[in-house]
Design a protein around this motif. Structure first.
Motif, short mmCIF file in Angstrom:
data_model
loop_
_atom_site.label_atom_id
_atom_site.label_comp_id
_atom_site.label_asym_id
_atom_site.label_seq_id
_atom_site.Cartn_x
_atom_site.Cartn_y
_atom_site.Cartn_z
N GLU A 1 -6.57 6.86 6.44
CA GLU A 1 -6.51 7.81 7.52
C GLU A 1 -7.76 8.68 7.48
N ASN A 2 -7.58 9.52 6.28
CA ASN A 2 -8.71 10.70 6.14
C ASN A 2 -10.07 9.95 6.37
N ARG A 3 -10.28 8.96 5.86
CA ARG A 3 -11.72 8.33 5.82
C ARG A 3 -12.00 8.27 7.65
N VAL A 4 -11.01 7.69 8.15
CA VAL A 4 -11.19 7.27 9.36
C VAL A 4 -11.56 8.57 10.36
N ALA B 1 0.88 -1.07 0.13
CA ALA B 1 0.03 -0.09 -0.11
C ALA B 1 0.88 1.20 -0.11
N THR B 2 0.42 2.20 -0.69
CA THR B 2 1.36 3.46 -0.99
C THR B 2 1.14 4.43 0.31
N GLU B 3 1.76 5.38 0.34
CA GLU B 3 1.81 6.34 1.47
C GLU B 3 0.32 7.10 1.08
N ARG B 4 0.11 7.43 -0.28
CA ARG B 4 -1.11 8.07 -0.66
C ARG B 4 -2.26 7.29 -0.45
N GLU B 5 -2.17 6.01 -0.50
CA GLU B 5 -3.25 5.04 -0.04
C GLU B 5 -3.66 5.07 1.45
N ILE B 6 -2.38 4.82 2.15
CA ILE B 6 -2.56 4.82 3.64
C ILE B 6 -3.14 6.32 4.22
N CYS C 1 -6.99 -0.56 -1.39
CA CYS C 1 -5.72 -0.83 -0.65
C CYS C 1 -6.30 -1.69 0.41
N VAL C 2 -7.29 -1.94 0.86
CA VAL C 2 -7.80 -2.61 1.96
C VAL C 2 -7.91 -4.09 1.73
N GLU C 3 -7.11 -4.91 2.94
CA GLU C 3 -7.11 -6.27 2.63
C GLU C 3 -8.36 -6.88 3.43
N LYS C 4 -8.46 -6.33 4.91
CA LYS C 4 -9.37 -6.86 5.51
C LYS C 4 -9.67 -5.80 6.75
#
Lengths: 337, 337, 337, 337
Positions: C18-21, C9-14, C58-61
């Motif tokens: 985070e923003n969504r959380v 997962a890329t920094e952008r995806e991370i 980018c989310v596995e589970k």
């Protein structure tokens, strides 16, 4: 055996089924209904595979009347089988408790646990020397060294020992050291293993497979009995269902059902059924209320250091408490521990 | 590994968990939420059993992050495994068909079926010399004689043969005669058998157990791979559910799921999944549409005389029809038969 | 809530996760492991659907930490809920027995059964006026007439009555006549029905669905509680599994599991669980040993003439025997009947 | 109906069973075997409950010969049912695709999705106005406003709409706005709902319950048909099993099984079966290869903002790709999309 023909089966087809029934040494009983023709095959249908008829184009379904097992059935032998192992009796008034660690991990630990469970009233010791583990990277058991330790624990405590056989090549070793040979759930339909223990002169605990029906469990027992060994103890240890709050689902109803179908003693393993130590005493009580002839339970003096099944192992003080509760319930149903 | 503590866990308890994580060579990552404290154990958690933490009183649950298998995972090896057996390829563009009788019942019958399935385009022969039968009174296979007949059928048709191993004691025999060793559904967690084929230099078809999850199937494959043999073909053959209109329930979704999780080829056995010959062609088509690398199917020239699995065996003309339909669907998904 | 990202997962995806959380009002806790990056979402995750993150590429589970129900949980209310209905108490020391016919078939029969079960010590009457039948051609219940008969039986015996609600349109009728409203297994996730009884001021027996997990049962109870009605009695009545020797598989482990998770009383229906009258007394004993607060059982003076569920209905003399055995086991676990 | 007596049944008992058979208007056919006496009850056994005999002490088991449903059976009507809805046909050569969001969340979104799925070739729109949600705290649907939006989407695209009925009180609303009424899996045995749609003059999609057998699905269809409405479309959407890698287990074999047993069209919902968008195109292809008459699939232009079922919803471009693959497979089995 009832053979239901498809609607519109011709006279020639009916005749072909009748001939087949006769070829197999059974008698024909024909019944023409409004919507279906039915052929009864009368005689010992156990020798005849339903498949021989299902494969015929004109046949809709085949319904066996008789159960496919015989030697282990209640019809074959009405009175309960009572097994003597050393000075213990399984299947009698006493509900026997078989206790010990999942795996034999070392001499000192095993002896300590053996002393402890004896003190609380266990009738048998358990402990695995050969372990079926789902991961190839997990502890696989001590092998013969484990068996020797078990034998030493027996000498020390006087309690007979039960341990698992995983491989036909180990049968002689097991016979040498164990008092009871256990066939694990994953091997319930390992027919070669069943055949080997069927030839041995040792009591066998046969655990129900995770997805085995009660009838399949009895068929596996029949495998053993058909080789000459009728000293079989059936063990309900939970089946696989959709429910995940316990590791498996203890099929408590299998106890009274088995008691109707077979003369063999039936025990329960609440440790594997639940996977959780804090459910074991409740499930043991329920199993005894449901008619169990024994309880097989994992006990460990240090569950947090157990090499296998720690979370479902009782600490000695919890085991002692379980024994007290089990004794009270046994008394309520006319038995004792 | 995520370790969730019970509400109200004390500082001392938190510390005890942290110490345990460190003892196991993992790093601690602490996170205190509103209702729960969570401890992340960072590192290769495959070496650490979740049970080591579950057993602690202050722990509510343990959630693994990584998959417990490695060698067979898609992460370990991204590209598809392609196996060569003789001049055949499994896991490539071609969808291979493995066909033959359930049991080798005799020489003439086996050769006749072998000729027949070759003519219709099968790539491999199948046939059991050692048969796992639920009844001790049923035909158990011809043993080594059956293996010899299979070898003769191979010489005659040029098709490599797959046959089942049931007992660790038979491994040398199997290696001598077979091109592919099959591990049956009931032996998917016969870990000794897995270990033996893991040491052999032969491709292995590993059939999914009736109540095995996709992850357990992969763990069993890991057993084989961990011994050095990575030539593994997974086989979906139906799981046990409450539905009784088919013998088992073909888990068609397991195909795309396995393709995501592992690099190994995956085949389907529609004969055992359904137990009914008249469903086999439809299920084969569906399996190919779902991504199967092969189909394993029972064919018999006289199903009504088969000593096992007659009702699910295709007659040669139905097999030929199945091949035509399978070929059309394979074409629609960019493959061929 | 733990969000596990896919490897790579890329920094952008991370950052996007985070923003969504944060958008959802939760706090971010980042943890980078060797093979996976994990994001903890801290706060009341019950308001946030795991699906909101699962849908991201980018989310596995996503692994929830908190249970999705609140009002019915043991954490929300530690002490056992004790319900008073008339002069009876459910969830106290007494194990209550709710007995009566499957359906109210007529006045005389109902009164006769009511007298009979009262004599043997039942605490409540049961009887269906609206019946969910799998066949449209079977007896569907007497409707309001049945409710009136039930009310008469209550007047006569002094025992409060429990009866099933099948349709939101009948809620007022049920409130008028019944003391306890029963939601049947097939309606456990009929959310409109749950909402209606949630608004009523009547105790509710909520039966577990045939394929419902313990957590889903609690979510359905939460539905009722969230509308304001916390007078809920959970009922284990067997789940659907592959085993066919009993109609359903009584999940005896659900009792101790529910007792850990919720403060609500839990009862067991051995009649529906087994489908067989001759198993009922054994399963009742087991249920009480496992901690049941009550037993719900079908009794009929003439099972052979019952319009529904005859084979699982106890004759009065068998019911009396069941009560004696149940009483003995209740005593052994510190309770009474 | 075959009534098997227990071994040792007396002449008097045999007679009592015979009398009972005659009382029910059936003819007796007696057959005394070596180990069992069997009584055949000849005539229309659908009117007779097996329970009437199971309850007798001398009876071991009762085996129905006929299927309990009639109107929906292939025997009752041999040719396939073909339904016309607007200018669309279900059950014909074309495999129909029903697409749209899980819930109608708002006007703009719904219209955008409707345009999109129409462009890719969908034949029907789907969208929920009343939503069965497992949590009382989740979005429950827009109610009548949602129905109005659906109707607008139909006007705009010309595609008929299917939407779910959850409560008998809403039937008139649904009839007013929808072209097809859907009965959800959780309501498959909500017999009041079935009765209501049975009286309506609208096609009904009946989804299989999570733990319903194929025969129970057909019994629920019989409920609807018995009220006069034979416009029924069956929908396989996955059953509950022990496997957790998909949300449910798509029972692909149910397709050919249902095609043998019933004349009704059968569709598949791969979105709910798998719970994962990235499996939907593969499962759609498999379903069509297995004989599905239609595919019901969730599509959303912004799954990450969906208020329900985001993770299983296809983005429009994935839906377009699914349609291409589905079209290719349909062609391979002699159909089209």
């Amino acid at each position: 055996m009832i053979i239901v023909l498809k609607p519109g089966a011709t006279e020639r087809e009916i005749e072909s089924v009748e001939n087949r029934v006769k070829e197999m040494g059974l008698k024909v009983h024909l019944s023409k209904g409004v919507e279906r023709t039915i052929i009864g095959a009368i005689g010992d249908e156990r020798k005849v595979d339903a498949a021989f008829f299902e494969v015929m184009d004109c046949v809709e379904k085949v319904m066996p009347i008789l159960k496919p097992y015989k030697l282990v059935s209640r019809e074959f032998k009405a009175e309960d089988t009572v097994l003597r192992v050393g000075d213990k009796v399984i299947g009698g008034e006493e509900v026997v408790v078989i206790a010990g660690p999942c795996s034999v991990e070392g001499r000192d630990m095993m002896l300590e646990i053996a002393d402890s469970v004896k003190k609380s009233g266990a009738a048998f010791l358990r402990g695995g020397a050969f372990k079926p583990r789902t991961s190839p990277y997990s502890f696989q058991g001590l092998g013969e060294e484990g068996l020797k330790i078990l034998a030493e624990a027996r000498e020390r405590t006087g309690l007979p020992v039960a341990t698992e056989l995983m491989d036909t090549r180990d049968i002689d070793l097991l016979i040498k050291y164990a008092d009871i040979i256990q066939i694990g759930a994953r091997n319930m339909q390992n027919f070669r293993l069943l055949t080997e223990v069927g030839k041995a002169d040792k009591p066998v605990i046969l655990k129900r497979g995770l997805s085995a029906t009660v009838h399949e469990l009895l068929m596996s027992a029949e495998y053993i009995a058909s080789q000459g060994n009728a000293k079989i103890i059936l063990c309900e240890r939970g089946i696989r269902t959709f429910e995940t709050s316990t590791r498996n689902t203890l099929d408590i109803s299998a106890l009274p059902v088995l008691k109707q179908l077979t003369h063999l003693p039936v025990i329960v393993d609440p440790s594997h059924a639940s996977g959780k130590a804090d459910l074991v005493h409740v499930l043991s009580a329920a199993a005894i209320a449901a008619g169990a002839d024994g309880i097989m339970v994992e006990v460990h003096t240090k569950p947090e250091e157990a090499l296998s099944d720690g979370p479902q192992s009782l600490r000695p003080e919890l085991f002692a408490e379980m024994m007290r509760k089990a004794g009270a319930v046994a008394g309520a149903v006319g038995r004792r521990i």
